[in-house]
Enzyme design. Structure first.
Site, PDB file in Angstrom:
ATOM      1  CE  LYS A 279      -7.430   0.977   2.941  1.00  0.00           C
ATOM      2  NZ  LYS A 279      -6.253   1.074   3.822  1.00  0.00           N
TER       3      LYS A 279
ATOM      4  CB  SER B 279      19.646  -1.773  35.831  1.00  0.00           C
ATOM      5  OG  SER B 279      18.722  -2.772  35.451  1.00  0.00           O
TER       6      SER B 279
ATOM      7  CD  GLU C 274      -2.886   0.679   2.535  1.00  0.00           C
ATOM      8  OE1 GLU C 274      -2.624  -0.234   3.340  1.00  0.00           O
ATOM      9  OE2 GLU C 274      -3.894   1.394   2.631  1.00  0.00           O
TER      10      GLU C 274
ATOM     11  CB  CYS D 281      -4.617  -2.671   3.805  1.00  0.00           C
ATOM     12  SG  CYS D 281      -3.937  -3.229   5.375  1.00  0.00           S
TER      13      CYS D 281
HETATM   14  N1  LIG Z   1      22.448   0.781  38.294  1.00  0.00           N
HETATM   15  C1  LIG Z   1      22.050   1.102  37.083  1.00  0.00           C
HETATM   16  N2  LIG Z   1      22.941   1.225  36.081  1.00  0.00           N
HETATM   17  C2  LIG Z   1      22.572   1.530  34.851  1.00  0.00           C
HETATM   18  N3  LIG Z   1      21.313   1.770  34.493  1.00  0.00           N
HETATM   19  C3  LIG Z   1      20.371   1.664  35.435  1.00  0.00           C
HETATM   20  C4  LIG Z   1      20.684   1.331  36.763  1.00  0.00           C
HETATM   21  N4  LIG Z   1      19.531   1.303  37.450  1.00  0.00           N
HETATM   22  C5  LIG Z   1      18.556   1.606  36.591  1.00  0.00           C
HETATM   23  N5  LIG Z   1      19.054   1.829  35.371  1.00  0.00           N
HETATM   24  C6  LIG Z   1      18.333   2.168  34.131  1.00  0.00           C
HETATM   25  O1  LIG Z   1      17.092   2.756  34.457  1.00  0.00           O
HETATM   26  C7  LIG Z   1      16.018   1.950  33.946  1.00  0.00           C
HETATM   27  C8  LIG Z   1      14.860   1.982  34.912  1.00  0.00           C
HETATM   28  O2  LIG Z   1      15.284   1.502  36.156  1.00  0.00           O
HETATM   29  P1  LIG Z   1      14.385   0.556  37.052  1.00  0.00           P
HETATM   30  O3  LIG Z   1      15.091   0.281  38.283  1.00  0.00           O
HETATM   31  O4  LIG Z   1      13.027   1.093  37.040  1.00  0.00           O
HETATM   32  O5  LIG Z   1      14.490  -0.751  36.263  1.00  0.00           O
HETATM   33  P2  LIG Z   1      13.429  -1.589  35.520  1.00  0.00           P
HETATM   34  O6  LIG Z   1      12.541  -0.739  34.735  1.00  0.00           O
HETATM   35  O7  LIG Z   1      12.889  -2.574  36.472  1.00  0.00           O
HETATM   36  O8  LIG Z   1      14.466  -2.231  34.529  1.00  0.00           O
HETATM   37  P3  LIG Z   1      15.577  -3.257  34.849  1.00  0.00           P
HETATM   38  O9  LIG Z   1      14.800  -4.531  34.888  1.00  0.00           O
HETATM   39  O10 LIG Z   1      16.498  -3.090  33.728  1.00  0.00           O
HETATM   40  O11 LIG Z   1      16.194  -2.914  36.170  1.00  0.00           O
HETATM   41  C9  LIG Z   1      16.647   0.570  33.752  1.00  0.00           C
HETATM   42  O12 LIG Z   1      15.951  -0.182  32.789  1.00  0.00           O
HETATM   43  C10 LIG Z   1      18.033   0.911  33.332  1.00  0.00           C
HETATM   44  O13 LIG Z   1      18.089   1.222  31.950  1.00  0.00           O
HETATM   45  N1  LIG Z   2      -3.431  -0.078   6.149  1.00  0.00           N
HETATM   46  C1  LIG Z   2      -4.535  -0.654   6.570  1.00  0.00           C
HETATM   47  O1  LIG Z   2      -5.586  -0.572   5.939  1.00  0.00           O
HETATM   48  C2  LIG Z   2      -4.429  -1.422   7.868  1.00  0.00           C
HETATM   49  C3  LIG Z   2      -5.651  -2.148   8.231  1.00  0.00           C
HETATM   50  C4  LIG Z   2      -5.668  -3.263   9.215  1.00  0.00           C
HETATM   51  N2  LIG Z   2      -6.486  -2.961  10.344  1.00  0.00           N
HETATM   52  C5  LIG Z   2      -4.346  -3.902   9.591  1.00  0.00           C
HETATM   53  O2  LIG Z   2      -3.893  -3.849  10.720  1.00  0.00           O
HETATM   54  O3  LIG Z   2      -3.742  -4.537   8.778  1.00  0.00           O
END
Ligand SMILES: Nc1ncnc2c1ncn2[C@@H]1O[C@H](COP(=O)(O)OP(=O)(O)OP(=O)(O)O)[C@@H](O)[C@H]1O
Ligand SMILES: NC(=O)CC[C@H](N)C(=O)O
Ligand SMILES: Nc1ncnc2c1ncn2[C@@H]1O[C@H](COP(=O)(O)OP(=O)(O)OC[C@H]2O[C@@H]([n+]3cccc(C(=O)O)c3)[C@H](O)[C@@H]2O)[C@@H](O)[C@H]1O
Length: 715
Positions: free
Chosen positions: A114, A360, A45, A175
Site C-alpha cells: 500500500k 427503563s 484488505e 482502500c
Molecule cells: N428503572 C430502570 N430499570 C431498568 N433500567 C434502568 C432504569 N432506569 C435507568 N435504567 C438503565 O440505566 C440507563 C441510563 O438511565 P437514564 O435514566 O440516564 O436513561 P437514558 O440514558 O435517558 O435512557 P432511557 O431513555 O433508556 O431511560 C438506561 O438506559 C437503562 O438501561
Molecule cells: N483501510 C483504509 O484504508 C480506510 C480508509 C478510508 N478512510 C475509509 O474509511 O474507507
C-alpha cells in the site's frame, strides 16, 4: 467486436486473527466467484489475518501465519484457473507492509504494497506499517522457503507495478489510496490500465456511504475503466462494523453492488463487461491521447492469462451485465441493521448465553431493545434464506441442535433478557412501557423493585457517618441530591451483572452468562449526563455512537416497519431519569437537567469534533447561525450556551475513559479509546478562550449600537 470478461469481488466477514476461519471464507469466495464464471476475484484488505488486528500487527507470528494460510489457499485445488488478488501483511527488508498478492495457478505475479496509509479517525495504519510511498518503484522479494516450494519461484516482484494479460492491463489501489489526492488509478489509467482492483477495510458511519461510492464512481467516470471494490464486513473484534458494499463499476456506472449489512459471511458479486466499452469511453476523453506522451510508465508484469477467451464473444450464456442505480439505506435502516449485525457477530464469536438489558421505559434502552429485536429478525430471515452458518450459530448459542426459529420472538425468548429495576421514584407509565415492549419482542422480562437495596445502602452510610442525605425538593443540598440519584443508578449496574450471571441458571439453561448491554447515547456521553459506573458501564453498547435525535427517528421508523405500535408511547413520553421523587409540581427532565437541548448538543458535538472547533471558533460559528431568525439569539446568549457546553464537556470528560465499548456510528463520537483522543483533566472555565469570547461579544455589541445609532441619525 467485443472482449467480454467476467470478474468478481466480495464482502467477507473476516475476524481478526481467525486465520483458519478467514482462509475458509476466502476459499469459499473463490469457489463462488468461479461458479459465477469469473476469471478474476478480488478480496478485502488484509483479509488473511483480518483488517482490525491493531497492535497484533507488531507480532512477527502474524506475518508467518499469514504466509502459512496463503500457502493453504493457493495450493487448494478450488483456487486454480482464476486470477487472485488477496490482501496480506508482509515483512520486506525488516519493514512491515500492508500488501496484496496477485497470483494465478499458484504462481505469484506481484506483491503490491500500500502506497498511502489510512491514519485518521479510527485508522492507525502508520503505527503498524510502513507506506511504500514510491509510486512505480519496485524491488525483488525473496519468498519464504515453504512458499517457494508451492510456487516454484524463489524471488518475485515487490512494488508498484501493473499486470498485463493477453487482452488487458490491471492495477491495484488499496482502500485509502482512493481517498488521497493523488490516487494511483489516475496514473494507471493514463498508462493503459483498464481494470482497477480496490481491496478495502472500511467501516460504517451513518450517512457516509455516499462519500465512498462517489469516490469509487468518480474514479472511472473521469478516467474510464472497470473498478472492482471489495470490503470486509462485520465486527472483526472491535467497535467498528465494516460495511461491505462490494461493487463493480464500469465507466462511472454501477453494474454490481453487494449488500451493506447482512449475516452472510461470504457474499460474492460478479459482472460481465465488454472491455471495448472502456476503450470507446476513453476514446472520447483527451486523457487517452495524453497518456502516450508519458515517459514514467509502470513496470508491467506479463502473464499468459486469457481473461476473455474468444469463445466469450459468441457464447449466448455470457450476457453483459446492465447498469443499475446505487442502493442506499435510510439512516433509520442503517441504525436497525448495522448495530444488529454487529451484535450478532459479537454474540456468536463470544459464545455467550445472550444479552441482558436494563430496560427503563425511556428512549435509549428502548432503542437498544429494538436493535436486539432487529438482530433476531435478521437471524430468522437468514435461516429462511438457507444460511447454514447462521442456523449452526443459533443452535450452538442455544445449545439446542433442533432449534429452528420461525419468529424473532422465539429467539428473544431464549437469548434476550430485560429488566425494569424500579424504585419509589419510578412511574407506573415507564414500568408498564418496559413490560409491554419486552412482551411484544418476546424478551424474558423481570420487573423488580430495588428500594430495599437503596434503603440498605443509605442506612449503612447513615450508621457509619451519622448523617442522612435528603433530596433537594425536601430541603437537601445539591450534593445530597446527586448522591441519592447516583446510588440508585449505580446499584442498577451491580444488579445487572448479578442477573446477567445468574438468570440462565435460574431458567435451567446451560448457556453460561449473559452480556450486559449499555444504552448511553452519543450526546449524553459528550455532555457527561450519566452516572459513572451505572448502567452505562456495561459489556457493550450498540447505541453509544448514535445521537438522541437519530434514535428517535429510528424508533418512529421501527414503529411502522417492525409493527410495534407500543413504540409510539416511548416517543411521546418526556425523557426523564426518574431518579428524583415525582411531586405534584416537579418531574425530572433531561434537557432541563442538562441545561441544553439534544439538538443543541448534536450541533456542539459536530462543531467540536468534525469541524475541529475550540470554544472561540465554536462561538463565532454559532453566533452567525443562531443570531439569525428564527432563533435571533444575542451574542451574550450564544456565548453563555457555548461556555456551558464546554464546561460540562470538560468536567465530565473523565467519564469517557471508562465508557463501555460502543458501536462506532457517528462522526462526532467522543469515544476516548479509539476515535477522539483528549486529556481528561481540563480546566472547564477555559479562562483564556472565555476572555476572547467576551471580547468578541463586546465588539459585536459595540457594532450593533453603532448601526442602531446610524439608523436613528439617518431617520
Ligand atoms: N428503572 C430502570 N430499570 C431498568 N433500567 C434502568 C432504569 N432506569 C435507568 N435504567 C438503565 O440505566 C440507563 C441510563 O438511565 P437514564 O435514566 O440516564 O436513561 P437514558 O440514558 O435517558 O435512557 P432511557 O431513555 O433508556 O431511560 C438506561 O438506559 C437503562 O438501561
Ligand atoms: N483501510 C483504509 O484504508 C480506510 C480508509 C478510508 N478512510 C475509509 O474509511 O474507507
Ligand atoms: N477530573 C476528574 N477525573 C476523574 N474522576 C473525576 C473527575 N472529576 C470527578 N471525578 C469523579 O467522578 C465521579 C462523579 O461522577 P458521577 O458519580 O457520575 O456523578 P455526577 O457527574 O456528579 O452526577 C451524575 C450526573 O448524571 C445525571 N444523570 C442523569 C440521568 C440519568 C442518570 C443515570 O445514571 O441514570 C444520571 C445526574 O443527574 C447527574 O447530573 C466521582 O467519583 C468523582 O470523584
Amino acid at each position: 467486436m467485443g472482449h467480454y470478461i467476467t470478474i468478481a469481488t466480495c464482502n467477507l466477514n473476516q475476524w481478526a486473527l481467525d486465520f483458519e476461519g478467514n482462509r475458509d471464507r476466502i476459499i469459499e469466495s473463490i469457489r463462488q466467484a468461479k461458479k459465477q464464471g469469473a476469471k478474476l476475484r478480488v478480496g478485502p484488505e488484509l483479509e488473511i489475518c483480518g483488517y482490525g488486528c491493531l497492535d497484533h500487527f507488531s507480532e512477527s507470528d502474524l506475518y508467518q501465519h499469514s504466509w502459512e494460510i496463503y500457502g493453504d489457499i493457493i495450493s487448494h485445488p478450488d483456487t486454480k484457473d482464476i486470477l487472485l488478488d488477496i490482501g496480506i501483511p508482509i515483512i520486506h527488508k525488516s519493514n512491515k507492509y500492508n500488501c496484496r498478492i496477485i497470483s494465478y495457478n499458484a504462481k505469484i505475479l506481484l506483491i503490491r504494497p500500500k502506497l498511502y496509509l489510512a491514519n485518521d479517525g479510527n485508522y492507525r495504519e502508520m503505527r503498524y506499517f510502513t507506506p511504500w510511498n514510491r509510486p512505480k518503484y519496485f524491488e525483488e522479494y525473496q519468498l519464504p522457503k515453504f512458499i517457494s516450494k508451492i510456487t516454484q519461484q524463489s524471488r518475485v516482484t515487490f512494488g508498484d507495478c501493473v499486470i498485463e494479460t493477453f487482452e488487458t492491463r490491471l492495477g491495484c489501489e488499496t482502500c485509502e489510496e482512493l481517498f488521497t489526492p493523488q490516487s494511483p488509478h489516475i496514473d494507471m489509467s493514463l498508462d493503459g490500465v483498464e481494470i482497477f482492483t480496490n481491496s478495502s477495510g472500511s467501516h460504517h458511519e451513518l450517512r457516509k456511504l455516499d462519500t465512498r461510492l462517489e469516490l469509487i464512481t468518480e474514479a472511472t467516470k473521469k478516467c474510464g475503466g472497470v473498478y472492482l471494490y471489495s470490503n470486509q464486513r462485520g465486527c472483526d473484534g472491535d467497535r467498528l462494523y465494516y460495511d461491505g458494499c462490494a461493487a463493480i463499476i464500469l465507466n462511472g456506472k454501477v453494474v454490481a453492488q453487494a449488500s451493506q449489512f447482512s449475516l452472510n459471511d461470504v457474499e460474492v458479486v460478479s459482472a460481465t463487461i465488454d472491455l471495448d466499452d472502456v476503450r470507446s469511453y476513453r476514446n472520447q476523453k483527451s486523457a487517452s491521447l495524453q497518456s502516450v506522451n508519458r515517459k514514467d510508465i509502470y513496470k508491467s508484469l506479463y502473464c499468459e492469462i486469457d481473461l476473455s477467451p474468444t469463445s466469450n464473444v459468441f457464447n449466448p450464456l455470457i450476457v453483459p451485465t446492465s447498469t443499475r442505480p446505487i442502493r442506499y439505506h435510510l439512516p433509520e435502516e442503517e441504525i436497525a441493521l448495522g448495530p444488529a449485525c454487529w451484535l450478532w457477530d459479537y454474540l456468536r464469536r463470544s459464545k455467550t448465553g445472550g444479552y441482558f438489558l436494563p430496560l427503563s421505559g425511556g428512549i435509549d434502552s428502548c432503542a437498544t431493545a429494538v436493535i436486539v429485536h432487529s438482530m433476531c429478525r435478521l437471524v430468522v430471515e437468514a435461516i429462511k434464506d438457507g444460511n447454514k452458518q447462521v442456523l449452526n450459530d443459533i443452535q450452538s448459542l442455544t445449545h439446542d441442535s433442533n432449534f429452528i426459529p420461525n419468529t424473532p420472538q422465539e429467539i428473544a425468548e431464549k437469548l434476550f433478557h430485560t429488566s425494569f429495576m424500579g424504585t419509589e421514584n419510578s412511574s407506573k407509565e415507564t414500568r408498564t412501557r418496559a413490560k409491554e415492549l419486552a412482551k411484544k419482542i418476546g424478551a424474558y422480562h423481570i420487573d423488580l423493585n430495588m428500594d430495599t437495596l437503596v434503603g440498605a445502602v443509605i442506612s449503612v452510610f447513615e450508621v457509619a457517618t451519622g448523617k442522612k442525605p435528603i433530596f433537594k425538593i425536601f430541603g437537601g443540598s445539591q450534593t445530597e441530591n446527586l448522591a441519592l440519584q447516583n446510588i440508585q443508578a449505580r446499584l442498577r449496574m451491580v444488579l445487572s451483572y448479578l442477573f446477567a450471571q445468574l438468570l440462565p441458571w435460574t431458567r435451567n439453561k446451560s448457556t453460561g452468562g449473559l452480556l450486559v448491554l449499555g444504552s448511553a447515547n452519543v450526546d449524553e456521553c459528550l455532555r457527561g449526563y450519566l452516572t459513572k459506573y451505572d448502567c452505562s458501564s456495561a459489556d457493550i453498547n450498540p447505541i453509544g455512537g448514535i445521537s438522541k435525535t437519530d434514535l428517535k427517528r429510528f424508533i418512529a421508523w421501527a414503529e411502522i416497519k417492525f409493527e410495534l405500535p407500543i413504540l409510539n408511547e416511548f416517543l411521546t413520553a418526556t425523557p426523564t431519569a426518574e431518579l428524583e421523587p415525582i411531586t405534584e409540581n416537579y418531574v425530572q427532565s433531561d434537557e432541563i437537567d442538562m441545561g441544553m437541548t439534544y439538538d443543541e448538543l448534536s450541533r456542539f458535538g459536530r462543531l467540536r469534533k468534525v469541524d475541529k472547533c475550540g470554544p472561540l471558533s465554536m462561538f463565532i460559528k454559532l453566533y452567525h447561525e443562531w443570531s439569525q431568525p428564527p432563533l435571533n439569539l444575542t451574542a451574550e446568549q450564544v456565548a453563555e450556551k457555548v461556555k456551558r457546553f464546554w464546561f460540562f464537556y470538560a468536567i465530565n470528560r473523565h467519564k469517557m475513559t471508562t465508557m463501555t465499548p460502543a458501536y462506532h456510528a457517528e462522526q462526532y463520537s467522543p469515544d476516548d479509546n479509539r476515535f477522539d483522543l483528549r486529556p481528561f483533566l481540563i480546566n472547564p472555565r477555559f479562562p483564556h478562550a472565555s476572555k476572547k469570547i467576551d471580547e468578541v461579544v463586546e465588539d459585536i455589541k459595540r457594532r450593533e449600537e453603532e448601526i442602531q445609532k446610524n439608523n436613528i441619525s439617518v431617520e
